[in-house]
Design a protein around this motif. Structure first.
Motif, PDB file in Angstrom:
ATOM      1  N   PHE A  60       0.846  -1.182   0.000  1.00 52.96           N
ATOM      2  CA  PHE A  60       0.000   0.000   0.000  1.00 52.96           C
ATOM      3  C   PHE A  60       0.892   1.246   0.000  1.00 52.96           C
ATOM      4  CE2 PHE A  60      -1.916  -3.465   2.357  1.00 52.96           C
ATOM      5  CZ  PHE A  60      -3.161  -3.598   1.772  1.00 52.96           C
ATOM      6  N   GLN A  61       0.551   2.200  -0.861  1.00 59.01           N
ATOM      7  CA  GLN A  61       1.301   3.452  -0.906  1.00 59.01           C
ATOM      8  C   GLN A  61       0.463   4.567  -0.292  1.00 59.01           C
ATOM      9  OE1 GLN A  61       4.640   4.064  -2.167  1.00 59.01           O
ATOM     10  NE2 GLN A  61       4.126   5.760  -0.793  1.00 59.01           N
ATOM     11  N   PHE A  62       1.040   5.235   0.720  1.00 54.61           N
ATOM     12  CA  PHE A  62       0.382   6.365   1.355  1.00 54.61           C
ATOM     13  C   PHE A  62       1.192   7.629   1.058  1.00 54.61           C
ATOM     14  CE2 PHE A  62      -0.376   2.571   4.022  1.00 54.61           C
ATOM     15  CZ  PHE A  62      -1.743   2.446   3.830  1.00 54.61           C
ATOM     16  N   ALA A  63       0.712   8.755   1.561  1.00 57.83           N
ATOM     17  CA  ALA A  63       1.353  10.025   1.241  1.00 57.83           C
ATOM     18  C   ALA A  63       2.802  10.082   1.714  1.00 57.83           C
ATOM     19  CB  ALA A  63       0.550  11.169   1.861  1.00 57.83           C
ATOM     20  N   ASN A  64       3.039   9.646   2.954  1.00 57.56           N
ATOM     21  CA  ASN A  64       4.384   9.765   3.527  1.00 57.56           C
ATOM     22  C   ASN A  64       4.997   8.426   3.928  1.00 57.56           C
ATOM     23  OD1 ASN A  64       4.389  12.685   3.442  1.00 57.56           O
ATOM     24  ND2 ASN A  64       2.919  12.594   5.157  1.00 57.56           N
ATOM     25  N   SER A  65       4.384   7.343   3.521  1.00 56.23           N
ATOM     26  CA  SER A  65       4.892   6.026   3.912  1.00 56.23           C
ATOM     27  C   SER A  65       4.348   4.959   2.974  1.00 56.23           C
ATOM     28  CB  SER A  65       4.497   5.692   5.357  1.00 56.23           C
ATOM     29  OG  SER A  65       3.086   5.555   5.462  1.00 56.23           O
ATOM     30  N   ALA A  66       4.919   3.769   3.108  1.00 58.86           N
ATOM     31  CA  ALA A  66       4.417   2.599   2.381  1.00 58.86           C
ATOM     32  C   ALA A  66       4.225   1.475   3.388  1.00 58.86           C
ATOM     33  CB  ALA A  66       5.399   2.170   1.292  1.00 58.86           C
ATOM     34  N   GLN A  67       3.334   0.563   3.085  1.00 56.36           N
ATOM     35  CA  GLN A  67       3.151  -0.601   3.946  1.00 56.36           C
ATOM     36  C   GLN A  67       3.220  -1.870   3.111  1.00 56.36           C
ATOM     37  OE1 GLN A  67       0.079  -0.678   7.092  1.00 56.36           O
ATOM     38  NE2 GLN A  67      -0.562  -2.679   6.298  1.00 56.36           N
ATOM     39  N   VAL A  68       3.978  -2.850   3.614  1.00 58.61           N
ATOM     40  CA  VAL A  68       4.061  -4.172   3.004  1.00 58.61           C
ATOM     41  C   VAL A  68       3.480  -5.161   4.002  1.00 58.61           C
ATOM     42  CG1 VAL A  68       5.568  -5.968   2.082  1.00 58.61           C
ATOM     43  CG2 VAL A  68       6.097  -3.552   1.657  1.00 58.61           C
ATOM     44  N   SER A  69       2.498  -5.933   3.577  1.00 55.48           N
ATOM     45  CA  SER A  69       1.844  -6.910   4.443  1.00 55.48           C
ATOM     46  C   SER A  69       1.999  -8.298   3.842  1.00 55.48           C
ATOM     47  CB  SER A  69       0.354  -6.575   4.605  1.00 55.48           C
ATOM     48  OG  SER A  69       0.197  -5.307   5.222  1.00 55.48           O
ATOM     49  N   VAL A  70       2.464  -9.229   4.663  1.00 53.87           N
ATOM     50  CA  VAL A  70       2.714 -10.596   4.221  1.00 53.87           C
ATOM     51  C   VAL A  70       1.896 -11.542   5.096  1.00 53.87           C
ATOM     52  CG1 VAL A  70       4.452 -12.385   3.842  1.00 53.87           C
ATOM     53  CG2 VAL A  70       5.043  -9.962   3.494  1.00 53.87           C
ATOM     54  N   GLN A  71       1.040 -12.355   4.471  1.00 59.68           N
ATOM     55  CA  GLN A  71       0.237 -13.321   5.204  1.00 59.68           C
ATOM     56  C   GLN A  71       0.920 -14.688   5.165  1.00 59.68           C
ATOM     57  OE1 GLN A  71      -3.678 -14.222   3.619  1.00 59.68           O
ATOM     58  NE2 GLN A  71      -4.499 -14.659   5.668  1.00 59.68           N
ATOM     59  N   LEU A  72       1.196 -15.240   6.342  1.00 62.28           N
ATOM     60  CA  LEU A  72       1.911 -16.517   6.452  1.00 62.28           C
ATOM     61  C   LEU A  72       0.940 -17.659   6.726  1.00 62.28           C
ATOM     62  CD1 LEU A  72       4.940 -15.344   8.631  1.00 62.28           C
ATOM     63  CD2 LEU A  72       4.786 -15.500   6.141  1.00 62.28           C
ATOM     64  N   ARG A  73       1.340 -18.862   6.353  1.00 63.03           N
ATOM     65  CA  ARG A  73       0.496 -20.043   6.567  1.00 63.03           C
ATOM     66  C   ARG A  73       0.562 -20.535   8.011  1.00 63.03           C
ATOM     67  NH1 ARG A  73      -1.412 -21.784   1.824  1.00 63.03           N
ATOM     68  NH2 ARG A  73      -0.284 -21.172  -0.067  1.00 63.03           N
ATOM     69  N   GLU A  74       1.665 -20.243   8.707  1.00 64.84           N
ATOM     70  CA  GLU A  74       1.838 -20.713  10.079  1.00 64.84           C
ATOM     71  C   GLU A  74       1.615 -19.567  11.062  1.00 64.84           C
ATOM     72  OE1 GLU A  74       5.663 -22.481  10.347  1.00 64.84           O
ATOM     73  OE2 GLU A  74       5.207 -24.099   8.934  1.00 64.84           O
ATOM     74  N   ASN A  75       1.213 -19.904  12.278  1.00 64.84           N
ATOM     75  CA  ASN A  75       0.979 -18.901  13.303  1.00 64.84           C
ATOM     76  C   ASN A  75       2.280 -18.166  13.646  1.00 64.84           C
ATOM     77  OD1 ASN A  75      -1.730 -19.569  13.524  1.00 64.84           O
ATOM     78  ND2 ASN A  75      -1.348 -21.096  15.129  1.00 64.84           N
TER      79      ASN A  75
END
Length: 405
Positions: free
Chosen positions: A204-219
């Protein structure tokens, strides 16, 4: 000639090796680059890759080393050594470069992360499309990498420069990394799943930052994060709960507050050069015995393919304790194992001793520490701690007198 080519192809197939070409786009010369897949790991021809990006190369046949000048940066790669040099720093490629015929091949993913940092351009590898694409300038979040370790997993967010960040875990095993000042090409970052343990990658690209989200199969039970340079990356170490549960008695397992998967193991054969260490009855020297043990241990670790071993010396030469410590820090060693050997007049003498880093609790421990650290104390007389106890000074005086005589 066709018969020889057919034989070579059959040998590649027999060894689990696949050969083809990929295309570099968006930077340098758009030309095919030879690719090998060995045991499910992709490698690129170093000659083709560096020619395409306009680098100067110099192959050192005697040392099996490739030296590269790319812009104002100097790099070097050695056959069968997973650590490459960028200026005076070492970077872990994870998989060592391989030599096929007279061509050096580099592991694709880690090499591209390294080049993204050097070129300050994000390089995206698509194995299915057989392309490497340099996305337009201005982005500083270059990719997601995932490595499975023997006792945990390592998630890396690759950058082209150092940026502040925050990490939090949300419901559904999402590991979320907010990168302040981050600029991310959402399409390129999320088009490929980097590992079978990952369900989904979002950016996700925001005005002053970016976010990277990774969904894992294990807890995700416990994790530890840190920043690592050369190349710039955010590392998130994730505890492998299966590994911990397999311990014989998990209730007595000593745990460190900051969990970090073991990757690089520094092996330190003691002494060397004119510092021979202990000597056996028939002239066998400690420095030679421990070097032989270190080389054998390196082979065992390499064959296991779980760890990257790094030796402080490979031959009979002086290496100061300061130099050994510096090498371990540069290699970012997770474990440092120093190998020594005792001597005895008794043929029946046997067994081993293991010491670990801890303040000396008794006189015997202090004597052992001083004996093993005497090289450092003699090379660095000003390093003596004025607050040491009288016993330490007496033993040091004996050691220095013995050394000087």
């Amino acid at each position: 000639m066709r018969q020889l080519q057919a034989i070579f192809l059959m040998l590649l197939l027999a060894a689990g090796i696949h050969a083809d070409t990929i295309t570099l786009k968006g930077i340098g010369k758009s030309q095919p680059i030879r690719r090998l897949t060995i045991d499910k790991v992709d490698y690129l021809s170093a000659a083709d890759l560096f020619t395409a990006v306009g680098a100067r190369t110099d192959w050192q046949e005697g040392h099996k080393e490739l030296k590269v000048v790319l812009g104002n940066r100097r790099l070097s790669f050695e056959v069968a050594r997973p650590l490459c040099k960028v200026e005076d720093n070492e970077y872990n490629l994870v998989h060592a470069p391989v030599l096929r015929g007279d061509e050096l091949y580099l592991p694709v993913q880690q090499s591209l992360f390294l080049l993204s940092d050097v070129l300050e351009r994000v390089l995206v590898y698509d194995d299915g499309e057989a392309t490497i694409t340099a996305v337009r300038e201005g982005f500083n979040v270059s990719g997601v990498n995932f490595l499975t370790k023997v006792n945990g997993d390592l998630l890396e967010i690759n950058l082209t420069k150092k940026l502040d960040y925050e990490v939090f875990v949300s419901e559904g095993n999402w590991v979320n990394v907010t990168i302040h000042g981050g600029r991310v090409d959402v399409l390129h970052l999320t088009r490929k799943n980097p590992h079978e343990k990952i369900i989904n990658v979002r950016a996700f690209q925001f005005a002053n930052s970016a976010q990277v989200s990774v969904q894992l199969r294990e807890n995700v039970v416990e994790f530890h994060d840190n920043y690592a340079p050369d190349p710039h990356r955010i590392q998130i170490s994730i505890e492998n709960t299966t590994f911990v549960s397999q311990a014989e008695d998990s209730t007595t397992l000593q745990r460190h507050d900051e969990y970090n998967p073991i990757d690089v193991i520094v092996i330190d054969p003691g002494h060397g050069g004119d510092r021979e260490g202990a000597e056996g009855k028939n002239g066998l020297k400690e420095k030679d015995v421990v070097l032989d043990i270190a080389l054998r241990l390196e082979t065992i670790l390499e064959n296991g393919k779980h760890f990257t071993p790094v030796l402080t010396r490979r031959e009979d030469k002086n290496v100061s304790l300061e130099e050994r410590a510096q090498l371990a820090n540069v290699a970012r060693g997770d474990l440092f194992i120093s190998i020594h050997a005792n001597s005895s007049d008794q043929k029946s003498a046997t067994g081993s001793q293991t010491f670990f880093l801890s303040p000396a609790q008794n006189d015997e421990a202090r004597i052992t520490a001083l004996l093993e650290n005497q090289d450092f104390q003699i090379d660095n007389p000003d390093a003596t701690d004025r607050n040491k106890k009288d016993l330490d000074f007496i033993i040091m005086d004996v050691l220095q007198t013995e050394y000087l005589n």
